[in-house]
Design an enzyme around this catalytic site. Structure first.
Site, PDB file in Angstrom:
ATOM      1  N   ASP A 167      -0.926  -5.189  -5.768  1.00 28.15           N
ATOM      2  CA  ASP A 167      -0.519  -3.802  -5.938  1.00 28.15           C
ATOM      3  C   ASP A 167      -0.265  -3.538  -7.405  1.00 28.15           C
ATOM      4  OD1 ASP A 167       1.451  -1.269  -5.348  1.00 28.15           O
ATOM      5  OD2 ASP A 167       0.202  -1.749  -3.620  1.00 28.15           O
ATOM      6  N   HIS A 204       5.734   1.466  -6.292  1.00 21.12           N
ATOM      7  CA  HIS A 204       4.876   1.311  -5.108  1.00 21.12           C
ATOM      8  C   HIS A 204       4.894  -0.131  -4.605  1.00 21.12           C
ATOM      9  CE1 HIS A 204       0.976   1.416  -2.830  1.00 21.12           C
ATOM     10  NE2 HIS A 204       1.329   2.675  -2.606  1.00 21.12           N
ATOM     11  N   SER A 411      -0.240   2.860   3.007  1.00 21.31           N
ATOM     12  CA  SER A 411       0.255   1.835   2.076  1.00 21.31           C
ATOM     13  C   SER A 411       1.451   1.100   2.641  1.00 21.31           C
ATOM     14  CB  SER A 411       0.677   2.483   0.750  1.00 21.31           C
ATOM     15  OG  SER A 411      -0.409   2.742  -0.083  1.00 21.31           O
TER      16      SER A 411
END
Length: 475
Positions: A167, A204, A411
């Site tokens: 990521d 994230h 996600s």
């Protein structure tokens, strides 16, 4: 007029890759983004064949010149891919690149005779953010805890399941969150802009690690910052970066919340070498199905539908807040093998060393852009974003993060499922993650409705449904 989120995303990615001219495809249909003036081929004979065929085709049959056609990368990368320039990348605009289109057309007959893929666009692979504009994180109270809540299990270094999150990197203060005490890996690096605002997508990878750790505490989680440039990377670079991510050893599970569609059903040329090595190892790839509300295969998640990878890859779609139906943004189709909660989850965005401001990038819609009747992330919570306003005449809404956030997308459904596979391994003393995947799905009795289909759904015990509000008829 509602803001066009995909075009806003395009602008954001183009700014992160200022030296790479990009276009929308196919033919401005806004399904994927690719590099202008370049195609990909396997090293060696295929690259030479593409170069020769395209140059001849351009000279004889089109108004394009063959002068630009040449190999643009050394045949030394581990992914076995060569970039071939086929046109002037400065030609045209975001609506497409005729040189690339003609190059693919020139090779179509050759591919038909060979019965295999020879050439490809150079796609942009990006973090699978929600195509609705309301997917940006929303501050959450620390007192409410995470959702899913942490499972009651101990971390045992001797039996912990190894999980690699590919990521963007971890926030610098992530270790201050008790849930992330056993998380290791790369830091994100630059986290704020000149005004001190948190950059888009920062957090994230940290958020994903928090979801994973909550569902499966007995895991050793490593986060790699493979996707630090606005969550995007060119297909030509992806294979090598994935090999770098596993350079210290192949983990039990890889959690990957990124991908792209490409208009095909046979995968990404730039991932071929990595996927073959993945197949040869015992690692399970858990991949996000993407957030385009589309049935088009999204790679690498869609490898789960190819016979040789059905036990190797597990593709994950997102359920809406109540867990009963698919989220409006989730991709869907037979290639999506399981769904999990992915709307308004709560996890750690940053640590707790100082509050950090964030200015919204995208404005919300008045109604769901996909026509769903529940009040979805397209609409709520309502905010104004800087990218959606012409001329920057409206000041964007700003919020303050103190650690936790609500966030939506496939996600985040992905680490839920990766965590459930890891937890199954621990509970059943199973050392094979692919066997654990099969056992988990075979034993599952939960289902949800997605686009009229009855689909397998995995809902962790610590997950709390979020009430769903229906929009009044005619509103």
């Amino acid at each position: 007029m509602a803001p066009q989120r995909f075009h806003e995303q395009f602008d954001q990615i183009q700014r992160s890759m200022p030296d790479v001219p990009l276009a929308l495809g196919p033919d401005d249909a806004s399904e994927f983004i690719y590099e202008k003036g370049v195609v990909l081929a396997r090293d060696g004979r295929d690259a030479a064949l593409v170069e020769e065929t395209v140059r001849t085709h351009f000279t004889a049959a089109t108004g394009l010149t063959g002068d630009h056609v040449r190999r643009d990368s050394p045949e030394t990368n581990r992914s076995g891919i060569t970039r071939i320039k086929v046109g002037d990348p400065g030609h045209g605009d975001r609506r497409g690149d005729r040189a690339v289109t003609h190059a693919l057309r020139a090779m179509s007959e050759r591919e038909g005779r060979a019965g295999r893929r020879i050439v490809s666009r150079n796609h942009v692979v990006s973090i699978a953010v929600n195509s609705c504009p309301g997917d940006e994180p929303v501050p959450a109270s620390l007192s409410q805890g995470t959702n899913p809540a942490p499972a009651e299990a101990a971390h045992d270094p001797g039996t912990a399941v190894g999980v690699l999150v590919v990521d963007n990197g971890l926030t610098h203060d992530h270790a201050l969150v008790p849930l992330l005490a056993h998380v290791d890996g790369d830091l994100h690096g630059t986290e704020t802009d000149a005004d001190g605002n948190l950059l888009q997508y920062v957090g994230h990878g940290t958020f994903i690690a928090g979801v994973l750790a909550a569902v499966a505490p007995n895991t050793d989680i490593t986060v790699r910052n493979t996707l630090n440039d606005a969550g995007a990377i060119l297909e030509s670079e992806l294979g090598d970066r994935l090999f770098e991510a596993v350079a210290d050893g192949w983990p039990d599970i890889i959690s990957l919340s990124a991908g792209t569609s490409n208009g095909r059903t046979d995968g990404l040329l730039g991932m071929d070498a990595f996927m073959q090595e993945l197949h040869a190892h015992g690692t399970l790839l858990v991949a996000a199905a993407g957030n385009n509300a589309s049935a088009s295969p999204f790679w690498p998640a869609a490898y789960a539908d190819l016979p040789e990878y059905r036990d190797v890859v597990l593709s994950v779609g997102a359920l809406r807040g109540d867990g009963e139906f698919g989220a409006c943004f989730s991709n869907h189709g037979s290639w999506v093998k399981v769904y999990a909660p992915g709307e308004r989850l709560t996890s750690a965005l940053t640590g707790f060393d100082a509050p950090v401001p964030y200015a919204y990038q995208h404005s919300t819609y008045e109604a769901c852009r996909y026509g769903f009747t529940y009040v979805c992330t397209c609409q709520s919570p309502s905010h104004v974003g800087v990218l959606s306003e012409d001329g920057g005449t409206v000041k964007p809404d700003q919020v303050m993060f103190e650690g936790y956030a609500h966030w939506s997308g496939t996600s985040f459904a992905t680490p839920v499922v990766a965590g459930l596979v890891a937890a199954h391994m621990t509970a059943n003393k199973e050392t094979d993650p692919r066997a654990a995947r099969s056992q988990l799905l075979a034993a599952n009795t939960q289902f949800a409705e997605v686009r009229g289909a009855h689909v397998p759904a995995l809902r962790p015990a610590g997950w709390r449904p979020v009430p769903v509000v229906q929009r009044p008829v005619g509103a």
